[in-house]
Every structure is written in C-alpha cells, then in structure tokens.
Motif scaffolding. Structure first.
Motif, mmCIF file in Angstrom:
data_model
loop_
_atom_site.group_PDB
_atom_site.id
_atom_site.type_symbol
_atom_site.label_atom_id
_atom_site.label_comp_id
_atom_site.label_asym_id
_atom_site.label_seq_id
_atom_site.Cartn_x
_atom_site.Cartn_y
_atom_site.Cartn_z
ATOM 1 N N ASP A 193 36.010 40.661 28.957
ATOM 2 C CA ASP A 193 35.308 39.411 29.289
ATOM 3 C C ASP A 193 36.241 38.213 29.207
ATOM 4 O O ASP A 193 36.174 37.297 30.041
ATOM 5 C CB ASP A 193 34.123 39.206 28.348
ATOM 6 N N LEU A 194 37.121 38.210 28.224
ATOM 7 C CA LEU A 194 38.037 37.074 28.069
ATOM 8 C C LEU A 194 39.019 37.001 29.233
ATOM 9 O O LEU A 194 39.269 35.914 29.774
ATOM 10 C CB LEU A 194 38.800 37.213 26.748
ATOM 11 N N VAL A 195 39.534 38.179 29.677
ATOM 12 C CA VAL A 195 40.476 38.181 30.806
ATOM 13 C C VAL A 195 39.772 37.730 32.085
ATOM 14 O O VAL A 195 40.282 36.890 32.843
ATOM 15 C CB VAL A 195 41.089 39.586 30.983
ATOM 16 N N SER A 196 38.577 38.270 32.346
ATOM 17 C CA SER A 196 37.835 37.874 33.542
ATOM 18 C C SER A 196 37.485 36.387 33.487
ATOM 19 O O SER A 196 37.547 35.663 34.506
ATOM 20 C CB SER A 196 36.558 38.705 33.671
ATOM 21 N N SER A 203 40.436 29.781 38.969
ATOM 22 C CA SER A 203 40.304 29.888 40.425
ATOM 23 C C SER A 203 39.720 28.579 40.985
ATOM 24 O O SER A 203 39.031 27.848 40.271
ATOM 25 C CB SER A 203 39.406 31.071 40.781
ATOM 26 N N PRO A 204 39.984 28.253 42.261
ATOM 27 C CA PRO A 204 39.426 27.027 42.858
ATOM 28 C C PRO A 204 37.897 27.066 42.846
ATOM 29 O O PRO A 204 37.265 28.132 42.889
ATOM 30 C CB PRO A 204 39.978 27.057 44.275
ATOM 31 N N THR A 205 37.283 25.915 42.812
ATOM 32 C CA THR A 205 35.825 25.821 42.736
ATOM 33 C C THR A 205 35.147 26.300 44.004
ATOM 34 O O THR A 205 33.980 26.715 43.978
ATOM 35 C CB THR A 205 35.411 24.378 42.461
ATOM 36 N N TRP A 206 35.868 26.250 45.150
ATOM 37 C CA TRP A 206 35.250 26.654 46.410
ATOM 38 C C TRP A 206 35.218 28.166 46.590
ATOM 39 O O TRP A 206 34.597 28.674 47.508
ATOM 40 C CB TRP A 206 35.985 26.005 47.602
ATOM 41 N N VAL A 207 35.927 28.918 45.682
ATOM 42 C CA VAL A 207 35.942 30.380 45.819
ATOM 43 C C VAL A 207 34.608 30.916 45.317
ATOM 44 O O VAL A 207 34.146 30.541 44.224
ATOM 45 C CB VAL A 207 37.093 30.991 45.014
ATOM 46 N N PRO A 208 33.954 31.785 46.070
ATOM 47 C CA PRO A 208 32.660 32.344 45.648
ATOM 48 C C PRO A 208 32.814 33.082 44.315
ATOM 49 O O PRO A 208 33.863 33.636 43.989
ATOM 50 C CB PRO A 208 32.280 33.291 46.777
ATOM 51 N N GLN A 209 31.704 33.130 43.562
ATOM 52 C CA GLN A 209 31.738 33.717 42.222
ATOM 53 C C GLN A 209 32.014 35.215 42.264
ATOM 54 O O GLN A 209 32.699 35.752 41.400
ATOM 55 C CB GLN A 209 30.415 33.451 41.511
ATOM 56 N N PHE A 210 31.463 35.898 43.323
ATOM 57 C CA PHE A 210 31.681 37.356 43.366
ATOM 58 C C PHE A 210 33.160 37.662 43.613
ATOM 59 O O PHE A 210 33.676 38.687 43.197
ATOM 60 C CB PHE A 210 30.788 37.997 44.444
ATOM 61 N N VAL A 211 33.838 36.708 44.338
ATOM 62 C CA VAL A 211 35.280 36.907 44.558
ATOM 63 C C VAL A 211 36.025 36.777 43.241
ATOM 64 O O VAL A 211 36.955 37.538 42.948
ATOM 65 C CB VAL A 211 35.807 35.882 45.591
ATOM 66 N N GLY A 213 34.849 37.541 40.408
ATOM 67 C CA GLY A 213 34.617 38.771 39.677
ATOM 68 C C GLY A 213 35.522 39.889 40.142
ATOM 69 O O GLY A 213 36.072 40.643 39.327
ATOM 70 N N LEU A 214 35.681 39.997 41.504
ATOM 71 C CA LEU A 214 36.565 41.046 42.022
ATOM 72 C C LEU A 214 38.008 40.816 41.584
ATOM 73 O O LEU A 214 38.715 41.754 41.199
ATOM 74 C CB LEU A 214 36.454 41.082 43.539
ATOM 75 N N VAL A 215 38.431 39.538 41.693
ATOM 76 C CA VAL A 215 39.816 39.221 41.288
ATOM 77 C C VAL A 215 40.009 39.479 39.797
ATOM 78 O O VAL A 215 41.027 40.032 39.357
ATOM 79 C CB VAL A 215 40.148 37.760 41.643
ATOM 80 N N GLY A 216 39.005 39.099 39.014
ATOM 81 C CA GLY A 216 39.107 39.318 37.560
ATOM 82 C C GLY A 216 39.204 40.797 37.229
ATOM 83 O O GLY A 216 39.994 41.193 36.360
ATOM 84 N N ASP A 217 38.382 41.605 37.919
ATOM 85 C CA ASP A 217 38.463 43.044 37.685
ATOM 86 C C ASP A 217 39.839 43.581 38.035
ATOM 87 O O ASP A 217 40.400 44.425 37.323
ATOM 88 C CB ASP A 217 37.401 43.769 38.507
ATOM 89 N N LYS A 218 40.351 43.108 39.187
ATOM 90 C CA LYS A 218 41.657 43.579 39.650
ATOM 91 C C LYS A 218 42.755 43.198 38.655
ATOM 92 O O LYS A 218 43.619 44.025 38.291
ATOM 93 C CB LYS A 218 41.957 42.981 41.020
ATOM 94 N N VAL A 219 42.698 41.956 38.193
ATOM 95 C CA VAL A 219 43.702 41.499 37.227
ATOM 96 C C VAL A 219 43.619 42.314 35.933
ATOM 97 O O VAL A 219 44.633 42.730 35.360
ATOM 98 C CB VAL A 219 43.515 40.001 36.937
ATOM 99 N N TYR A 220 42.407 42.572 35.486
ATOM 100 C CA TYR A 220 42.226 43.319 34.249
ATOM 101 C C TYR A 220 42.757 44.741 34.400
ATOM 102 O O TYR A 220 43.424 45.268 33.502
ATOM 103 C CB TYR A 220 40.756 43.333 33.845
#
Length: 401
Positions: A193-196, A203-211, A213-220
């Motif tokens: 949760d902390l990494v995500s 991330s920029p404010t205009w990026v959708p939240q689900f994106v 989440g995907l980026v956070g999962d990928k980074v983790y």
C-alpha cells in the motif's frame, strides 16, 4: 645484680680486713687474706671494665672509657656494614629462598578457602583505600587526557581505512549486506500500500486513478523482482557496485585528504570537549561505583570469581612443579636484584638510626639489656680473682717460704 656484685666486693674487703688484722696470731689466715685480696682486685678490675663500656668510672675521664657513648656512630656504621656483608648478600638471600620453597607454600595457602578469603579481604581494603586517597577530579583529568592522546589526537581516517580495507578484502561485510538486503526485501513485501500510494501521489492529477493503480502495481512488482534478484544473486550489479564503493571509501580514508578531513570533522562533532569531559566523568564514576559495590559485597560475582581464581592459582602453584619453579626463580631474581641494588641503602638505615640516637640514652638502654650478664662478669671476676690470689700466694709461699 649490681647490689649482689658490689656486696660481694664488700664481703671480700671485710674478709681481707679481718684476715690482715689477725694473720699474725693465726698464720693460716694469710691464705684467706690472699684470697680476699685477689678477689678485691678481680672485682675492682671487672667493675672498671664493665663501667668503662658505658660511662667514665666515678666521673673521671680516663682515656678509653665511656666507649659506647663515644663510639656510638662508629658502632652503628660497623653494625650496618656487618649486616650488609653477612646478611644482605645476594648469594645468601637466594640460597635461603631456594631452600624455603616460597611458591609451593604460598600456593598451598592460597588454595585454602581461608587464604583466598584473606587475599580478597586485603584486596578489598586496598581498593577502598585507593579510592579514598584518589581525587575524583584528578582521575577524571587523567582519563580525559588519555582519551585525547590516544583517541582524539591521532587521525581516524587512515586506521579506519586500513581496518575497513582488510574487512572488505576478506568479504566479511557480505553478511551485513545480506542482512540489509533481506530487511529491505521484507519491507517491500509488507508495504504494498505504501509503494502504490507513493506512485499515486507523484503522478499528474490528470492521470486516471485506475492508471495510477496499474502503474503502482507494475512498480511494486518490478521493485519486488529487483529486490529478489539482489537477494539471490551474489554477483548482482548492485552488490558489485556496493563492494566497489566500500573499497574505494577504504582507500580514500587512507589517502584522500578531503575524505580524511571529513572524517576528522565527524570526530570533532561526535567527541567535542563537553562530550569528552562527560565521557571521562561517567567512565570513572561507573568504574568506582561498580568496584566499591563489588568489594563491599562478599557474595558479589566479582568477589566470588576473584576467590575462585586465587584458589585455582594456588592449586596450580602447589601441584605444578614447573610453574612453581618459575615463580621461585622470579622471586629469587627479584630479591637478588633488590639486595644487589639497595643493600647499601638498607644497611644505611641501621647506621642512620643509630646515629640519631642520644649517646647517653643509647648507653643506658644497652646496659639495661645486657646488664645482668655484665654483673655476672664482676661476680666471676671476684671469684676467679680470689682463686688466683690464693694460688699465687700458695705457690710463692711454697717456693720462698
């Protein structure tokens, strides 16, 4: 004894007077007179000899009288020289020590509970006495000066670099690196949760939240894979880079003036004057308090361990012939050195002590110690003089009629 000796002289004089007065009427009294005459001569001669040792006979300053008061200093010097030559001899001392077997006897005594207890008791008294005499401020100043001399004055960089170089070359730091990597991997595993959240926050404010989440999962996932790779691969680039960095740091600490100066700055910040004074004060206070508490408690761990060590050492001394022989040789060598080096100083104590004594008082003390035997000399002189006088008169009478 003086009364007895002087009384015997008076008896001889009385017998002489009576015999001298009546010898014409009673010729056999001539022999009595001769014996009494010889006894008086012997008694007077020995009285003079005994008195001349300690004073001038009847106050008359006859030459070679009052020997002890007049020769007191020479007697002291002769006595000191006699002791030095006949008792403070290296050969005599070492021979006596060799025959005694000090190590074996001391070991047998130390091995007993009473011996160990006595040593512990005397040691505790010595420690308490030392702490009573020592000035706390002075001791703290000594500790502070030692810390400055041996810890602060020498530069830290080069010796630390040499130690680190050896550690890094031998690979002893790898266990620490493994521990750090394992802890980092465990942290990543337990902090999804902390990494995500960190990815979403940055991330920029205009990026959708689900994106996010995907980026956070990928980074983790990638971060987990990366940590696993570092954790399992001993030749990973991160480990190699860390090894290179540490080895370079060890070299820089020894040879780079800039890095050495930084190490000195860190030392100055960590151990400034207030910190050093506080360290010295706390060190001395801790040592003093711990030792005093230990020696005051006969059941303390320090006291018990000390007694055990003393008994063990005593048993070794009494049973190990080789060790006892070494200790005896050390004692003999030490005693020989002391006698060889300080024999004159030790003997001088006798000379100087006698020299400080009052002559008259010294003479009186010696006379009191040996006076009884000296009065026997007077008595013997009276008896021997009587017999000699009788013998001489008898021989002369027999020869000349």
């Amino acid at each position: 004894m003086k009364i007895v000796a002087t009384g015997l002289l008076g008896v001889m004089a009385l017998i002489f007077i009576v015999a001298f007065a009546l010898q014409d009427q009673y010729p056999w009294l001539q022999y009595v007179r001769a014996a009494a005459e010889g006894g008086m001569v012997g008694a007077l001669a020995d009285w003079f000899a005994v008195t001349a040792l300690f004073k001038h006979p009847m106050g008359v300053k006859i030459p070679h009288t009052a020997i002890i008061p007049r020769k007191k200093d020479q007697i002291g010097a002769s006595l000191g020289q006699f002791v030095e030559e006949n008792f403070l001899s290296e050969a005599v001392v070492q021979q006596k020590l060799a025959s005694v077997g000090i190590a074996q006897k001391a070991g047998a005594w130390l091995a007993t509970p009473g011996g160990a207890d006595r040593v512990a008791l005397e040691g505790a008294a010595l420690i308490r006495g030392a702490f009573t005499v020592l000035d706390d401020d002075a001791v703290q100043s000594v500790i502070e000066s030692m810390v400055r001399k041996h810890l602060l004055t020498p530069p830290w960089g080069p010796p630390a670099g040499k130690i680190a170089e050896r550690i890094f070359e031998d690979g002893h730091h790898h266990q620490l690196v493994d521990l750090l990597v394992d802890r980092a991997a465990d942290w990543v595993d337990t902090n999804y949760d902390l990494v995500s959240g960190l990815v979403s926050q940055r991330s920029p404010t205009w990026v959708p939240q689900f994106v996010d989440g995907l980026v956070g999962d990928k980074v983790y996932v990638e971060l987990t894979k990366f940590m696993r790779a570092v954790q399992t691969n001993p030749d990973h680039d991160v480990r190699l880079a860390l090894d290179k960095y540490l080895k370079d740091l060890a070299q820089d600490l020894q040879h780079d003036p800039v890095v050495i100066a930084k190490a000195e700055d860190i030392k100055a910040q960590v151990l400034g004057d207030p910190q050093v004074r506080d360290l010295a004060a706390r060190t001395w206070t801790t040592i003093k308090q711990a030792l005093l508490e230990a020696v005051d408690d006969p059941d303390s761990e320090l006291t018990q361990n000390f007694k055990t060590a003393v008994r063990d050492f005593g048993r070794r001394l009494s049973t190990d012939a080789e060790l006892a022989g070494k200790v005896n040789r050390w004692i003999a060598d030490a005693a020989g050195y002391l006698v060889r080096t300080y024999r004159s100083d030790i003997a001088a104590i006798i000379t100087e002590t006698v020299g400080r004594w009052d002559a008259v008082e010294t003479s009186q003390k010696i006379e009191l110690q040996i006076g009884k035997d000296l009065q026997f000399i007077r008595i013997n002189g009276t008896v021997v003089g009587s017999l000699a006088g009788l013998l001489i008169f008898s021989v002369a009478h027999a020869v000349f009629g």
